[in-house]
Design a protein around this motif. Sequence first.
Motif, mmCIF file in Angstrom:
data_model
loop_
_atom_site.group_PDB
_atom_site.id
_atom_site.type_symbol
_atom_site.label_atom_id
_atom_site.label_comp_id
_atom_site.label_asym_id
_atom_site.label_seq_id
_atom_site.Cartn_x
_atom_site.Cartn_y
_atom_site.Cartn_z
ATOM 1 N N GLU A 1 0.895 -1.157 0.101
ATOM 2 C CA GLU A 1 -0.095 -0.039 0.015
ATOM 3 C C GLU A 1 0.948 1.173 -0.198
ATOM 4 O O GLU A 1 0.517 2.365 0.472
ATOM 5 C CB GLU A 1 -0.851 0.140 1.212
ATOM 6 N N MET A 2 2.210 1.023 -0.370
ATOM 7 C CA MET A 2 3.122 2.259 -0.507
ATOM 8 C C MET A 2 2.577 2.908 -1.855
ATOM 9 O O MET A 2 2.145 2.443 -2.513
ATOM 10 C CB MET A 2 4.575 1.754 -0.524
ATOM 11 N N ARG A 3 3.274 4.276 -1.963
ATOM 12 C CA ARG A 3 2.968 4.808 -3.378
ATOM 13 C C ARG A 3 3.969 4.461 -4.395
ATOM 14 O O ARG A 3 5.139 4.993 -4.075
ATOM 15 C CB ARG A 3 3.081 6.326 -3.025
ATOM 16 N N VAL A 4 3.571 3.678 -5.262
ATOM 17 C CA VAL A 4 4.427 3.173 -6.392
ATOM 18 C C VAL A 4 3.552 3.232 -7.740
ATOM 19 O O VAL A 4 2.416 3.252 -7.749
ATOM 20 C CB VAL A 4 4.817 1.820 -6.188
ATOM 21 N N PRO A 5 4.194 3.475 -8.663
ATOM 22 C CA PRO A 5 3.695 3.453 -10.009
ATOM 23 C C PRO A 5 3.181 2.047 -10.674
ATOM 24 O O PRO A 5 3.856 1.577 -11.589
ATOM 25 C CB PRO A 5 4.478 4.120 -10.798
ATOM 26 N N GLY A 6 2.500 1.273 -9.761
ATOM 27 C CA GLY A 6 1.946 0.037 -10.217
ATOM 28 C C GLY A 6 1.495 -0.712 -9.149
ATOM 29 O O GLY A 6 1.090 -0.009 -7.951
ATOM 30 N N ARG A 7 1.597 -1.849 -9.008
ATOM 31 C CA ARG A 7 1.132 -2.660 -7.856
ATOM 32 C C ARG A 7 2.016 -3.775 -7.585
ATOM 33 O O ARG A 7 2.520 -4.424 -8.359
ATOM 34 C CB ARG A 7 -0.561 -3.298 -8.099
ATOM 35 N N ALA A 8 2.284 -3.990 -6.141
ATOM 36 C CA ALA A 8 3.279 -5.028 -5.764
ATOM 37 C C ALA A 8 2.757 -5.689 -4.494
ATOM 38 O O ALA A 8 2.029 -5.470 -3.921
ATOM 39 C CB ALA A 8 4.391 -3.773 -5.188
ATOM 40 N N TRP A 9 3.418 -7.133 -4.586
ATOM 41 C CA TRP A 9 3.116 -8.072 -3.489
ATOM 42 C C TRP A 9 4.497 -8.417 -3.150
ATOM 43 O O TRP A 9 5.396 -8.587 -3.781
ATOM 44 C CB TRP A 9 2.471 -9.028 -4.102
ATOM 45 N N ARG B 1 8.986 -14.346 -2.844
ATOM 46 C CA ARG B 1 8.812 -13.710 -4.163
ATOM 47 C C ARG B 1 8.236 -12.361 -4.172
ATOM 48 O O ARG B 1 7.177 -11.953 -3.200
ATOM 49 C CB ARG B 1 7.752 -14.223 -5.105
ATOM 50 N N ALA B 2 8.687 -11.223 -4.549
ATOM 51 C CA ALA B 2 8.485 -9.894 -4.728
ATOM 52 C C ALA B 2 8.072 -9.794 -6.216
ATOM 53 O O ALA B 2 8.569 -10.165 -7.294
ATOM 54 C CB ALA B 2 9.632 -8.869 -4.372
ATOM 55 N N ILE B 3 6.693 -9.510 -6.319
ATOM 56 C CA ILE B 3 6.089 -9.344 -7.591
ATOM 57 C C ILE B 3 5.523 -7.861 -7.850
ATOM 58 O O ILE B 3 5.036 -7.302 -6.924
ATOM 59 C CB ILE B 3 4.672 -10.195 -7.588
ATOM 60 N N PHE B 4 5.709 -7.420 -9.105
ATOM 61 C CA PHE B 4 5.560 -5.927 -9.373
ATOM 62 C C PHE B 4 4.800 -5.868 -10.718
ATOM 63 O O PHE B 4 5.509 -6.663 -11.541
ATOM 64 C CB PHE B 4 6.636 -5.174 -9.320
ATOM 65 N N VAL B 5 3.603 -5.518 -10.779
ATOM 66 C CA VAL B 5 2.811 -5.062 -12.099
ATOM 67 C C VAL B 5 3.071 -3.740 -12.219
ATOM 68 O O VAL B 5 2.306 -2.900 -11.637
ATOM 69 C CB VAL B 5 1.431 -5.624 -11.850
ATOM 70 N N PRO B 6 3.855 -3.260 -13.243
ATOM 71 C CA PRO B 6 4.097 -1.616 -13.498
ATOM 72 C C PRO B 6 3.021 -1.128 -14.196
ATOM 73 O O PRO B 6 2.254 -1.660 -14.900
ATOM 74 C CB PRO B 6 5.331 -1.865 -14.524
#
Length: 495
Positions: free
Chosen positions: A431-439, A457-462
């Motif tokens: 729920e941090m501010r990033v240009p995408g979504r992360a898990w 696993r660190a997952i990022f959907v830009p």
Amino acid sequence: MRCLVTGATGYIGGRLTPRLLDAGHSVVCLSRSAARLRDVPWAGRAEVVEGDLSDPTTLPAAFEGVDVAYFLMHSLGHPDFERIDREAAHNFATAAKAAGVSRIVYLGGPEPPPDEHPSAHLRSRAEVAKILLDSGVPTAVLRAPVIIGSGSASFEMLRYLTERLPIMITPRWVRNRIQPIAVRDVLRYLIGVATLPAEVNRGFDIGGRDVLTYLEMMRRYARVAGLRRRIILPLRPLSPWLSAHWVGAVTPVPNAIARPLVGSLIHEAFAHEHDIAEYIPDEEPARGGEPNEEPASLLGFDEAVRLALGKVRAANVETRWSNAVGRDAAAEPLPSDPDWSGGSIDVDERTREVAAPAPALWRVIEGVGGENGWYSFPLAWSVRGWLDRLVGGVGLRRGRRDRNHLLVGEALDWWRVEEIKPGELLRLRAEMRVPGRAWLEMSAEPGPDGTSLYRQRAIFVPRGLAGHAYWASVLPFHGMIFSGMARNIASQASR
């Protein structure tokens, strides 16, 4: 009815098969390798017959007792795809006629105006359609333009171009009119035409509610995806050949597929008739098969894109297909989709062998965050938390409710607990501010002789170009932060 589906490992076939099964039909899938259908969600419900449309001797067993045969095989991507599809259509039609099949269904492409020189892609689709219509078996040809759904090559091309380029110099064909159609509606038509009257032997134009230019599609995709408005500058001299290489450079869609698709975009593609509505209405009443089910109405472009983007943004990257057989799940990814489809997903994955049993490892996993910390470079985590608060984020100030136990839905520093499988898996949504979504996923697996295996696993959907730039900028730190985290969690569990 007994239905034969060719191309069950492909985009449309893999989505059509479970829907035919759910509608009460028996299904036989023709595949060159039965192993390719071993792990699909509907494995065991459909019969699989090994055969090859290029070898007529392998086909009679698949056609035995079949009422409706779906021709969904396309060789786009092969340098000789026109010849391959022509021969496959001849063999398919001959086998269907010999087996007494009642109907053939084919999903083809739009027909360009007769005064234009069609692209090889559309020329091949039209040739296959004619072969099947002339087979002596009643045939329904559905002529679809751009299909909107995750995994569709046309949609993936649109997705990547729009997400990766905030400013585009584009060829003039972006002003051509197109009538995109949601994959859900394509499947509804494919199932519906199976029961057409025997005297119907013809093609039907199908499309969604909206007729748009490709330029409008890119701008509306950006709006639905939450991207900033795209600046698009059409450039007249950009030829289809150059356009295909431009698409290949910007997107992961293979050149062998991009070239014929781009070549098709030089033609306008919209329905010139809507006769299909005489047999399959644009809006059908709910059948009561799903809770709060709404009528199956023809979708517009924006809603089709929303469905395609729905669970693509979910964290459960590996298991998101387990229930992907509902009406709207057709727009989402399946395991049989090509690797380059489904949008960009960046993953940092680590594993460590742990000299402790899985329950001891799980206690450490469930205890991360808050006053327990993140087991790696505390200063870096603190700085990132301060930066997040500076831009209006939650930072690390929320801590955790309980020092040792977590519940689904509760806050954990700048994460939200999305899923817990006690003793096995913890999934956190950023729920941090990033240009995408992360898990962030952490899991414990039992090993031999009282040991265990830690997976992280660190997952990022830009989202857009900013998302890709963000991931590239933090990538050098991942080796230090995430590898240290995996190492220290394994060490803590072993104490």
